[in-house]
Design an enzyme around this catalytic site. Sequence first.
Site, PDB file in Angstrom:
ATOM      1  N   GLY A  22      13.862  -0.138 -14.693  1.00 36.80           N
ATOM      2  CA  GLY A  22      12.673  -0.661 -15.347  1.00 36.80           C
ATOM      3  C   GLY A  22      11.518  -0.732 -14.374  1.00 36.80           C
ATOM      4  O   GLY A  22      11.663  -0.461 -13.180  1.00 36.80           O
ATOM      5  N   ARG A  23      10.377  -1.094 -14.891  1.00 37.85           N
ATOM      6  CA  ARG A  23       9.166  -1.175 -14.086  1.00 37.85           C
ATOM      7  C   ARG A  23       8.433  -2.463 -14.435  1.00 37.85           C
ATOM      8  O   ARG A  23       8.413  -2.886 -15.598  1.00 37.85           O
ATOM      9  CB  ARG A  23       8.260   0.031 -14.374  1.00 37.85           C
ATOM     10  N   GLY A  27       6.192  -2.594  -9.173  1.00 42.99           N
ATOM     11  CA  GLY A  27       7.063  -1.533  -8.719  1.00 42.99           C
ATOM     12  C   GLY A  27       8.155  -1.182  -9.703  1.00 42.99           C
ATOM     13  O   GLY A  27       8.136  -1.589 -10.864  1.00 42.99           O
ATOM     14  N   ASP A 142       4.943 -18.098 -10.980  1.00 42.22           N
ATOM     15  CA  ASP A 142       4.836 -17.147 -12.098  1.00 42.22           C
ATOM     16  C   ASP A 142       6.070 -17.216 -12.984  1.00 42.22           C
ATOM     17  O   ASP A 142       6.645 -16.186 -13.347  1.00 42.22           O
ATOM     18  CB  ASP A 142       4.632 -15.725 -11.568  1.00 42.22           C
TER      19      ASP A 142
END
Length: 296
Positions: A22-23, A27, A142
């Site tokens: 995945g992205r 990255g 986050d």
Amino acid sequence: MGTGTGKTRLLGGRYQLTSPMGRDGVGIMWRAHDSRLRRNVAIKEIQPHFRDHGADLEEARRRALREARSAGRLSHPAVISVHDLLEEGGRLWIVMELLEALTLKETVRHLGHLPVHWAAWIGFQLLSGLRHAHGAGVLHRDINPGNILLTGDRVVLSDFGIAALSGEASASTTVPIGCAPAYTAPERLRGRAATPAADLWSFGACLYFAVEGRSPYPESGSLAVLSTAMSRNPEPPAKAGPLWTVLEGLLRRDPAARVSAGQAARLLSEILRLEGVAVAPPQLPAARFPAGPFTS
């Protein structure tokens, strides 16, 4: 480095890239094999942002080091384990444990929303890891449903890419690019410094999402619009039941008025007790999911 290159040589002389998983905003996550310890791992390939003058390699390096150092100093079942950090081929690579998991975001999008006892159990486990991080001087900054991983027996907080260690200059008043605004504490959107209380607001917003199927505030729109929306209290949830007491305490706009992590843990453990779900004392992680995990 493409897949073909990953198949012809080893990163660091030991890590064989096998396939992309995945992205995200910083990255690509790869599935890989550690030939030295003969185990499968996950490797995040940090890709630099591009500025007018080209790739910002220094920023990518700072971010990778921050993520590896933040997560690397933690050891808890509810926190992703980091094994190694490499710089090779002009890129930085963070090696971490490989988890077969769905994110909380994926799970809720699939099911619509989670029952109260599931949301409470996930929150209880996640809070245990968050308390461990805060105790070690690490602020996540986050927390959102996309970086909460759900396996068959664990709830794991991942992506410490914008985490800050206590006392570091990175604990600034600027909301980093890539943060999920709908899960960012109101005071952070107003430019105040990151604190444990801000992480707790984000944690509460994720619980709200889990049980309601939506965030407490709109997930679209500019930061300015979202900041205006956050001048009002969230709409009371319709499905939270006894969880509303916890959510109301965590989602207070004034950080000084929010419940503490310890208070939230006690409230969640009491909800689980009333729901008939056995958990360890609030200061300890529970051993396993209740029967019939939704990840099966």
